[in-house]
Write a protein that holds these residues in place. Structure first.
Motif, short mmCIF file in Angstrom:
data_model
loop_
_atom_site.label_atom_id
_atom_site.label_comp_id
_atom_site.label_asym_id
_atom_site.label_seq_id
_atom_site.Cartn_x
_atom_site.Cartn_y
_atom_site.Cartn_z
N ASP A 133 -16.38 7.20 -3.80
CA ASP A 133 -16.36 5.78 -4.17
C ASP A 133 -15.13 5.03 -3.68
OD1 ASP A 133 -18.65 6.55 -5.43
OD2 ASP A 133 -18.04 6.03 -7.45
N LYS A 134 -14.30 5.68 -2.91
CA LYS A 134 -13.10 5.00 -2.38
C LYS A 134 -13.49 3.80 -1.54
CE LYS A 134 -14.09 6.79 1.82
NZ LYS A 134 -13.80 8.14 2.15
N ILE A 135 -12.55 2.88 -1.37
CA ILE A 135 -12.79 1.70 -0.53
C ILE A 135 -11.86 1.78 0.67
CG2 ILE A 135 -12.50 -0.81 -0.38
CD1 ILE A 135 -13.49 -1.00 -3.24
N THR A 136 -12.41 1.52 1.83
CA THR A 136 -11.60 1.56 3.03
C THR A 136 -11.94 0.38 3.93
OG1 THR A 136 -10.84 2.99 4.85
CG2 THR A 136 -13.21 2.99 4.36
N SER A 137 -11.22 0.28 5.00
CA SER A 137 -11.40 -0.82 5.95
C SER A 137 -10.88 -0.37 7.29
CB SER A 137 -10.64 -2.06 5.47
OG SER A 137 -10.51 -3.01 6.52
N GLU A 138 -11.53 -0.84 8.35
CA GLU A 138 -11.06 -0.51 9.69
C GLU A 138 -9.62 -0.96 9.90
OE1 GLU A 138 -12.37 1.08 12.50
OE2 GLU A 138 -13.75 1.86 11.00
N LEU A 139 -9.25 -2.04 9.21
CA LEU A 139 -7.89 -2.57 9.38
C LEU A 139 -6.83 -1.65 8.77
CD1 LEU A 139 -8.60 -6.32 8.55
CD2 LEU A 139 -8.24 -5.30 10.81
N LEU A 140 -7.26 -0.72 7.91
CA LEU A 140 -6.30 0.20 7.29
C LEU A 140 -6.04 1.43 8.15
CD1 LEU A 140 -7.51 0.22 3.58
CD2 LEU A 140 -5.57 -1.03 4.54
N MET A 181 0.85 -1.19 0.00
CA MET A 181 0.00 0.00 0.00
C MET A 181 0.88 1.24 0.00
SD MET A 181 -3.11 1.15 2.55
CE MET A 181 -2.08 1.38 4.02
N ALA A 182 0.67 2.10 -0.99
CA ALA A 182 1.39 3.37 -1.08
C ALA A 182 0.44 4.47 -0.62
CB ALA A 182 1.86 3.63 -2.51
#
Length: 271
Positions: A102-109, A6-7
Motif C-alpha cells: 500500500d505504499k505510495i510512490t512517484s516517478e519523481l521520487l 523526505m527521510a
C-alpha cells in the motif's frame, strides 16, 4: 511557511525509529538540512527496497543534538553516528504488513532516494499526502457502509421476530450477524457482510458455522464479488456450494426499506 522533507531509511531503520519514540537522526554532514528544519514542518517516511515507497508522514515536534548513543548500531559501536536528531508526531502511517503493498510512490521520487534526508517540492509532497488522505476517507466510508449494512440486517432479523445480533463470537472469531429463534438456540441464519477485505476468511467462518450448527449461511456483497465467490465455491469451499447464498448489498437495502415502510404503515393504521 511549512516545509516538506523526505527521510529515507531501511525497513529496520523505520521500525527502530518508531520504537524509539518517533525519533530520526542525521549525520553531521547533513547539518545544513537539519538547521533548516523547523517545528511544524512535514516529513514523509520513505522506506527503501524492497518497499521502495512512502509509508506515511508526520509533523516535526522538536529537534535536538544528542551526544549519547541511541540506535542499535550506535550502541554496538559505542559512538554517536547520527547526532542531529528530531522528534516527530505521526499523522498517518501504514502498518508494517501493508508497507510493500500500500505504499505510495512517484516517478519523481526515484532520483531523490539516494540522499537520506532532503527537502521536497511542496506540490509533490502535497500530492502524496492527499493520496493518503483520500485512502483514509475511502476506508472510513467502507467502515461506515459495513456497519450500516450490519445494522440493517440486525433490524430486519428483529422485524422477522428473530433474536438478531452483530459481532457474534464463536471459536474462530466473530460473525457479522446471526439470527436465532430463541435465547438458548444456535444461530439459524448467519451473515457475513463483505465490503472490502479477506473474502476467503469470510467463507472460512461461514463454512465453520454451517459445520457447527447447520445454519443457513449468506454472503452479502457487491455484484463484483460474485464471480470471486463462485470460483472459491468451485475449489476450496466446494462442500458448501449448495448451502451458501449470495445477496447483493442493494437487495438488503431494498428489503430493509420495504420492511420499514410496511411497519410504518401498520403503526399508522394502528394494526
Amino acid at each position: 511557511m511549512v516545509n516538506y522533507w523526505m527521510a529515507v531509511g531501511t525497513q529496520e531503520n523505520w521500525k527502530e525509529a518508531f520504537e524509539k519514540g518517533n525519533i530520526w537522526g542525521l549525520r553531521e554532514r547533513q547539518k545544513r538540512h537539519w538547521s533548516a528544519l523547523e517545528e511544524g514542518d512535514m516529513v514523509l517516511f520513505y522506506v527503501m527496497r524492497p518497499v521502495a515507497g512512502i509509508i506515511g508522514y508526520g509533523i516535526v515536534k522538536m529537534k535536538f543534538r544528542q551526544t549519547q548513543p541511541l540506535w542499535f548500531e550506535e550502541i554496538d559501536k559505542n559512538e554517536v553516528i547520527w547526532p542531529l536528531r528530531f522528534e516527530f508526531n505521526v499523522v498517518h502511517c501504514l502498518p508494517p504488513d501493508k508497507w510493500k503493498t500500500d505504499k505510495i510512490t512517484s516517478e519523481l521520487l526515484r532520483y531523490k532516494t539516494g540522499v537520506g534526508f532532503q527537502q521536497l517540492d511542496s506540490p509533490l509532497a502535497q500530492e502524496i499526502i492527499l493520496k493518503f488522505q483520500g485512502r483514509q476517507i475511502e476506508e472510513m466510508e467502507e467502515q461506515i457502509s459495513h456497519k450500516d449494512m450490519i445494522q440493517k440486517l440486525i433490524e430486519i432479523g428483529k422485524l422477522q421476530n428473530y433474536i438478531a445480533e452483530g459481532e457474534y463470537p464463536f471459536d474462530i472469531g466473530r460473525l457479522d450477524v446471526v439470527w436465532r429463534r430463541v435465547e438458548q438456540s444456535v444461530p439459524t441464519y448467519v451473515f457475513e457482510v463483505h465490503v472490502k477485505g479477506d473474502l476467503y476468511h469470510d467463507l472460512v467462518k461461514l463454512k465453520h458455522a454451517f459445520d457447527l450448527w447447520n445454519s443457513h449461511i449468506f454472503v452479502v456483497g457487491s455484484q463484483a464479488d460474485y464471480e470471486k465467490i463462485k470460483d472459491l465455491l468451485s475449489g476450496s469451499f466446494h462442500e458448501i456450494k449448495e448451502q451458501l447464498r449470495f445477496i447483493d448489498l442493494e437487495k438488503i437495502d431494498e428489503l430493509y426499506k420495504r420492511k420499514r415502510a410496511f411497519l410504518d404503515l401498520e403503526e399508522e393504521l394502528g394494526i
